[in-house]
Scaffold this active site. Sequence first.
Site, PDB file in Angstrom:
ATOM      1  CE1 TYR A 196       5.790  -3.722   8.931  1.00  0.00           C
ATOM      2  CE2 TYR A 196       5.759  -2.630  11.065  1.00  0.00           C
ATOM      3  CZ  TYR A 196       5.194  -3.501  10.157  1.00  0.00           C
ATOM      4  OH  TYR A 196       4.025  -4.154  10.465  1.00  0.00           O
ATOM      5  CG  HIS A 232      -0.839  -0.346   2.450  1.00  0.00           C
ATOM      6  ND1 HIS A 232       0.111   0.269   3.186  1.00  0.00           N
ATOM      7  CD2 HIS A 232      -1.435  -1.248   3.273  1.00  0.00           C
ATOM      8  CE1 HIS A 232       0.096  -0.219   4.411  1.00  0.00           C
ATOM      9  NE2 HIS A 232      -0.808  -1.149   4.485  1.00  0.00           N
ATOM     10  CG  ASP A 291       0.752  -4.682  11.276  1.00  0.00           C
ATOM     11  OD1 ASP A 291       1.120  -5.695  10.659  1.00  0.00           O
ATOM     12  OD2 ASP A 291      -0.199  -3.975  10.919  1.00  0.00           O
ATOM     13  CG  HIS A 300      -1.087  -0.460  10.732  1.00  0.00           C
ATOM     14  ND1 HIS A 300      -1.446  -1.321   9.735  1.00  0.00           N
ATOM     15  CD2 HIS A 300      -1.131   0.761  10.185  1.00  0.00           C
ATOM     16  CE1 HIS A 300      -1.663  -0.698   8.625  1.00  0.00           C
ATOM     17  NE2 HIS A 300      -1.488   0.557   8.841  1.00  0.00           N
ATOM     18  CG  HIS A 313      -3.813  -6.178  12.272  1.00  0.00           C
ATOM     19  ND1 HIS A 313      -4.820  -5.266  12.149  1.00  0.00           N
ATOM     20  CD2 HIS A 313      -2.796  -5.725  11.484  1.00  0.00           C
ATOM     21  CE1 HIS A 313      -4.429  -4.303  11.322  1.00  0.00           C
ATOM     22  NE2 HIS A 313      -3.213  -4.563  10.895  1.00  0.00           N
TER      23      HIS A 313
HETATM   24 FE1  FEO Z   1      -1.647  -3.683   9.422  1.00  0.00          FE
HETATM   25 FE2  FEO Z   1       0.510  -6.218   8.451  1.00  0.00          FE
HETATM   26  O1  FEO Z   1      -1.119  -5.280   8.585  1.00  0.00           O
END
Ligand code: FEO
Length: 397
Positions: free
Chosen positions: A191, A24, A164, A145, A78
């Site tokens: 990251y 993304h 994450d 996240h 998540h």
């Molecule tokens: Fe927020 Fe690795 O996904």
Amino acid sequence: MKPVKVSDDIYWVGAIDWNIRDFHGYATYEGTTYNAFLILDEKITLIDTVKKQFADEMMKNIGELIDPKKIDYVISNHTEMDHSGALPLVMHVIGEDKPVYCSKMGLKNLSGHFGDRFNLQAVDKDFELNTGRKTFVFMETRMVHWPDSMFTYAKEDNILFSSDGFGQHYAGWERFDDQTGEAIMPHALKYYANILLPYSPRITKLVKQVAEAGLKPKIICPDHGIMWRENPAKIVEAYARWAEQKPTKKAVVVYDTMWESTRKMAEAIADGLISEDVETKVMRLRTQHRSDVMTEIMEAGAVFVGSPTLNNGLFPTVADLLAYMKGLRPRNKLAAGFGSYGWTGESIKLITAELEAMKLELIDPGLSAHWVPDDDGLKKCFELGRKSGQALAGIES
Ligand code: FEO
């Protein structure tokens, strides 16, 4: 890839995505991994899944250890689909009535993604999941996240499954920090800069929360990249430091250019910074990816953004960077805009407005050059760099 033993009766059963190059909007030059973990206790438990396209690979890994139908519980730390994409297949195989433990927000978000067909069970900080010989507790980690994010902690093994948090987009043969050594840290930094930076105030609290809860993980297992078993404290300390967003004696001059005028200005600003011994990085946006620029900006004490005026606006790559950067909420930096123009010169005002909106400290109202910067114009750029370098004096490199 085969399953990898993490601890007694705990296995990595994830997948390696060697080929992904865009996550993304973040350039993942070295791919990534989607980590999932299988707990072989009296109740067999799967922590997280993988991206849908890798569901078969994960099932094959699980199948090397047990018949996947025997999984009793799923824990979903998540909802984002790089970790939940394979959940429908898992539930189809194990039976949709089996419990999926998730946070309160996870319950909403998993329903939003997959409808109401799973047996979703919201957990909170007081809930303990006993699987036989092992006990799991949970910690809500909203916005690390997504609003649904949570950590799972294996009490007897002292293993933190951190979703994450503490991850890195890195695909390699290595599964642990003792195999990568220091080489993994730039991936962890990138990251953080591109995924977690906006949530820095929450991360500061979270690091304290983990310490106050008396959790001393021997191993940290994120959902991306390697697991931290040699020195888990190292990545926790790095997060505590990164979350502070302390400026360093470093500057980034990022720009794009049409006819080299804005480039000349960028390089003159850089010369001024270098004359004051500032670690300086000059990045032209058509040759540098926005995510690499953000990684450099994260620890910088000053950032200069340059754009020529194109059709009464910003050059497209600069508009892209400013939109991306604003969302990531960098803090504690000096900043200024610059650029050349032919007749109207809106770009400088637009950059300055964006830098102000980002709450960065403007060290100059914006430097412009009409057509091509002359010696006097370049001197002004050099002076801006020098003045900024002097303002950074005393800050550690
Ligand atoms: Fe927020 Fe690795 O996904």
